[in-house]
Design an enzyme around this catalytic site. Structure first.
Site, PDB file in Angstrom:
ATOM      1  CB  VAL A  11      -0.944   0.025   1.221  1.00 26.40           C
ATOM      2  CG1 VAL A  11      -1.881   1.240   1.133  1.00 26.40           C
ATOM      3  CG2 VAL A  11      -1.763  -1.264   1.310  1.00 26.40           C
ATOM      4  CG  ASP A  63      10.382  10.236  -4.341  1.00 27.83           C
ATOM      5  OD1 ASP A  63       9.277  10.168  -4.931  1.00 27.83           O
ATOM      6  OD2 ASP A  63      11.117  11.243  -4.406  1.00 27.83           O
ATOM      7  NE  ARG A 124       8.913  -1.252 -17.182  1.00 26.46           N
ATOM      8  CZ  ARG A 124       9.785  -2.226 -16.988  1.00 26.46           C
ATOM      9  NH1 ARG A 124       9.573  -3.114 -16.028  1.00 26.46           N
ATOM     10  NH2 ARG A 124      10.859  -2.331 -17.738  1.00 26.46           N
ATOM     11  CE1 TYR A 156      -5.667  14.368  -6.242  1.00 31.56           C
ATOM     12  CE2 TYR A 156      -7.855  14.710  -7.159  1.00 31.56           C
ATOM     13  CZ  TYR A 156      -7.008  14.033  -6.305  1.00 31.56           C
ATOM     14  OH  TYR A 156      -7.502  13.019  -5.516  1.00 31.56           O
ATOM     15  CE  LYS A 160      -5.585  11.035  -7.681  1.00 39.03           C
ATOM     16  NZ  LYS A 160      -5.082   9.830  -7.004  1.00 39.03           N
ATOM     17  CB  VAL A 189     -11.751  10.860   2.754  1.00 40.70           C
ATOM     18  CG1 VAL A 189     -11.346  10.409   4.152  1.00 40.70           C
ATOM     19  CG2 VAL A 189     -12.490   9.743   2.015  1.00 40.70           C
TER      20      VAL A 189
END
Length: 279
Positions: A11, A63, A124, A156, A160, A189
């Site tokens: 995650v 990173d 990848r 952004y 997305k 959220v």
């Protein structure tokens, strides 16, 4: 529940907010979890929380905009925990607010680099081993601007929407080999990212709609996305590979409707009123 017993989950952006909740839920359902982010202190806290609940986790400072760092991190995870079964790309950046002619070009592009390039890098790095084993699931988080215009969040939104298309492209090339990719929109959220939208001067100026949504009571609990992603990891929504699911969805209704959604080519990124064949 132990639906994810003997699986390894990765995650990203797992140091706080939605990513932390996703990582915790993966562990609660039996997965061994590698939590990734740039801030070591935060992911160490997440790993500690998982372990305090009886789970197993490692914190891997990474990173995602540096491919060599991603490659090294994934090699370490495979060595210490075993083959990766699920990858959840939750990392994200939204720093550039306003019309494009007023955005800092460096900040605008940095949003795209972190969101899109970071997702490409992890996909990848993870996909070849999944293909070799003939199984794996990748979940890419999308959000505001994926399916419509977001005038004062163009960097952004562009990233997305691109992640949504990347998810479709990835899934179309891997699904025949047992590897599936999914897009998930967690909904609005209350996180550190949205706090900046609410309280920074740029956020107050250019994103007043965010404040109104929160004032109107729109605040999706991050557990909803976490539970949805756990379902995806367990195979419940394999029919929806390459398509969008949302934190606000009723998961039982979504399961009931998913065959019809696929038949209608729903939950996909398409031009309206234009027929186009896949190449």
């Amino acid at each position: 529940m132990a639906r994810l017993l003997d699986t390894v989950a990765v995650v990203t952006g797992a140091g706080r907010g939605i990513g932390r909740e996703i990582a915790l839920q993966q562990a609660r359902e039996g997965a061994t979890v590698a939590v990734l982010a740039r801030t070591a202190r935060e992911i160490e806290q997440t790993a500690s929380l998982i372990e305090s609940e009886g789970g197993r986790a490692i914190a891997v400072t990474t990173d995602v905009t540096e491919y060599s760092a991603v490659e090294s991190s994934f090699a370490r995870i495979a060595s210490e925990l075993g083959p990766i079964d699920i990858l959840v790309n939750n990392h994200g950046s939204f720093q550039a607010f306003g019309p494009i002619w007023e955005c800092d070009p460096v900040a605008w592009w940095r949003d795209v680099e972190i969101n899109l390039q970071g997702t490409f890098h992890t996909c990848r790095a993870a996909t070849p081993a999944m293909l070799d084993r003939g199984s794996g699931r990748i979940v890419n988080l999308v959000g505001g601007g994926t399916g419509n215009s977001f005038p004062h969040g163009s960097g952004y939104a562009s990233s997305k929407a691109a992640i949504m298309r990347l998810t479709e492209c990835l899934n179309d090339t891997t699904i025949a080999h047992g590897v599936r990719a999914f897009a998930v929109d967690p909904g609005l959220v209350r996180t550190e990212m949205t706090e900046k939208q609410l309280f920074s001067e740029a956020g107050k100026t250019y994103l007043p709609g965010i404040r109104k949504l929160f004032d109107d009571g729109v605040n999706i609990d991050p557990s909803r996305a976490a539970l949805l992603i756990a379902d995806i990891a367990a195979g419940r929504f394999d029919v929806l590979a390459g398509r969008l699911s949302r934190g606000v969805d009723d998961r039982d209704l979504l399961e009931k409707d998913m065959d019809a959604l696929v038949k209608a080519d729903g939950r996909a990124l398409r031009f309206s009123a234009i027929e186009q064949d896949k190449l």
